[in-house]
Write a protein that holds these residues in place. Structure first.
Motif, mmCIF file in Angstrom:
data_model
loop_
_atom_site.group_PDB
_atom_site.id
_atom_site.type_symbol
_atom_site.label_atom_id
_atom_site.label_comp_id
_atom_site.label_asym_id
_atom_site.label_seq_id
_atom_site.Cartn_x
_atom_site.Cartn_y
_atom_site.Cartn_z
ATOM 1 N N ASP A 169 0.829 -1.191 0.279
ATOM 2 C CA ASP A 169 -0.181 0.071 0.118
ATOM 3 C C ASP A 169 0.898 1.454 0.075
ATOM 4 N N GLY A 170 2.032 1.091 0.361
ATOM 5 C CA GLY A 170 2.899 2.321 0.480
ATOM 6 C C GLY A 170 2.964 3.154 1.968
ATOM 7 N N VAL A 171 3.936 3.752 1.954
ATOM 8 C CA VAL A 171 4.022 4.440 3.407
ATOM 9 C C VAL A 171 2.794 5.796 3.342
ATOM 10 N N LYS A 172 2.073 5.881 4.412
ATOM 11 C CA LYS A 172 1.035 7.009 4.568
ATOM 12 C C LYS A 172 1.367 7.946 5.619
ATOM 13 N N GLY A 173 2.237 7.475 6.626
ATOM 14 C CA GLY A 173 2.670 8.622 7.643
ATOM 15 C C GLY A 173 3.976 8.378 8.128
ATOM 16 N N GLU A 174 4.211 8.954 9.194
ATOM 17 C CA GLU A 174 5.636 8.933 9.743
ATOM 18 C C GLU A 174 5.637 7.705 10.563
ATOM 19 N N ASP A 175 4.712 7.087 11.382
ATOM 20 C CA ASP A 175 4.801 5.796 11.734
ATOM 21 C C ASP A 175 5.093 4.567 10.663
ATOM 22 N N ILE A 200 15.668 2.883 -1.096
ATOM 23 C CA ILE A 200 14.619 3.345 0.172
ATOM 24 C C ILE A 200 14.913 4.914 0.510
ATOM 25 N N SER A 201 16.251 5.265 0.023
ATOM 26 C CA SER A 201 16.565 6.768 0.002
ATOM 27 C C SER A 201 15.670 7.450 -0.783
ATOM 28 N N THR A 203 10.630 10.906 -2.025
ATOM 29 C CA THR A 203 9.487 10.768 -2.987
ATOM 30 C C THR A 203 8.233 11.118 -2.031
ATOM 31 N N VAL A 204 8.175 10.352 -0.827
ATOM 32 C CA VAL A 204 6.943 10.323 -0.140
ATOM 33 C C VAL A 204 7.079 11.282 0.967
#
Length: 103
Positions: free
Chosen positions: A32-38, A81-82, A87-88
């Motif tokens: 789903d991708g990274v959606k927040g800091e957590d 990862i960098s 990007t996000v």
């Protein structure tokens, strides 16, 4: 789904270790991708765990994705990862986690 385009083998590598470590949370992030800091922190810490697992597998001659030594993938993993975290918008999380893991 997170797609690493420059080094697409990183997708397989992360999924392999997410499955091996029974990390459904990481598999969801990869899907789903990274959606927040957590999320960014979870993925960042997992990437460092993968680096450790790659080294352990190489030392123990464990074949992963057709190779016993996948340490040559570590720079590719770092690059992807960098780039993704930039990007996000969570590159600072990746940097903070990396600084903590290096010490």
């Amino acid at each position: 789904m997170i797609k690493f385009s420059r080094y697409p083998h990183i997708n397989e590598l992360l999924m392999h270790y997410a499955e091996q470590e029974k990390r459904d949370d990481v598999k969801s992030l990869l899907q789903d991708g990274v959606k927040g800091e957590d999320d960014a922190e979870v993925l960042s810490r997992f990437v460092w765990r993968v680096a450790e697992l790659i080294n352990n597998d190489e030392e123990n001659a464990v074949e992963v994705l057709g190779s016993i030594d996948n340490t040559e993938m570590l720079p590719d993993l770092s690059y992807e990862i960098s780039a993704y975290m930039k990007t996000v918008g969570y590159y600072s999380v990746w940097q903070r986690v990396s600084d903590q893991e290096i010490q």
